[in-house]
Design a protein around this motif. Structure first.
Motif, PDB file in Angstrom:
ATOM      1  N   LEU A 145       0.828  -1.204   0.000  1.00 20.03           N
ATOM      2  CA  LEU A 145       0.000   0.000   0.000  1.00 20.03           C
ATOM      3  C   LEU A 145       0.863   1.254   0.000  1.00 20.03           C
ATOM      4  O   LEU A 145       0.583   2.207  -0.724  1.00 20.03           O
ATOM      5  CB  LEU A 145      -0.928   0.005   1.210  1.00 20.03           C
ATOM      6  CG  LEU A 145      -1.819   1.220   1.367  1.00 20.03           C
ATOM      7  CD1 LEU A 145      -2.760   1.345   0.173  1.00 20.03           C
ATOM      8  CD2 LEU A 145      -2.607   1.135   2.654  1.00 20.03           C
ATOM      9  N   LYS A 162      -8.969   3.391  -1.345  1.00 16.63           N
ATOM     10  CA  LYS A 162      -7.964   2.372  -1.630  1.00 16.63           C
ATOM     11  C   LYS A 162      -7.740   1.451  -0.437  1.00 16.63           C
ATOM     12  O   LYS A 162      -7.533   0.258  -0.600  1.00 16.63           O
ATOM     13  CB  LYS A 162      -6.647   3.040  -2.018  1.00 16.63           C
ATOM     14  CG  LYS A 162      -5.571   2.139  -2.487  1.00 16.63           C
ATOM     15  CD  LYS A 162      -5.197   2.566  -3.875  1.00 16.63           C
ATOM     16  CE  LYS A 162      -4.174   1.677  -4.484  1.00 16.63           C
ATOM     17  NZ  LYS A 162      -4.722   0.974  -5.609  1.00 16.63           N
ATOM     18  N   THR A 163      -7.783   1.998   0.773  1.00 19.54           N
ATOM     19  CA  THR A 163      -7.486   1.206   1.963  1.00 19.54           C
ATOM     20  C   THR A 163      -8.694   0.488   2.535  1.00 19.54           C
ATOM     21  O   THR A 163      -8.550  -0.382   3.379  1.00 19.54           O
ATOM     22  CB  THR A 163      -6.868   2.090   3.060  1.00 19.54           C
ATOM     23  OG1 THR A 163      -7.771   3.143   3.389  1.00 19.54           O
ATOM     24  CG2 THR A 163      -5.528   2.641   2.638  1.00 19.54           C
TER      25      THR A 163
END
Length: 103
Positions: free
Chosen positions: A20, A88-89
């Motif tokens: 990430l 995204k997370t």
């Protein structure tokens, strides 16, 4: 999410975290102000990559306006990159809400 499950998967979480971190460096978002007279691009690490100024807003008699436009564009870019990071997370965190941590 069960905290014990979370602890059992720490190596996988660390691996996902590193992945990430690399992906965030590639993620970008723009923010603008003054009808796009000032545009700022940030990456996922909140580093400013680019700033574009429309020549019409560069008036040495009104520096305060330009300063205000830059701050507003930066704040807009921050909001946009935070939204992209949250998106995204979300899958990595299993739906855990980071807003309680100020993120």
């Amino acid at each position: 999410m069960n905290p014990f499950e979370f602890l059992k998967n720490t190596s996988a979480i660390k691996e996902q975290s590193e992945k990430l971190k690399a992906e965030l460096g590639e993620l970008t978002a723009e923010g603008s102000s003054g009808g796009r007279m000032v545009t700022i691009k940030l990456n996922g690490h909140f580093e400013m990559l680019e700033i574009k100024l429309d020549p019409i807003c560069v008036d040495n008699r009104d520096v305060q306006m330009l300063e205000d436009l830059i701050v507003a564009a930066h704040n807009n870019a921050m909001e946009n990159i935070q939204a992209k990071i949250k998106e995204k997370t979300a899958s990595l965190l299993g739906g855990m809400d980071l807003s309680q941590f100020g993120l």
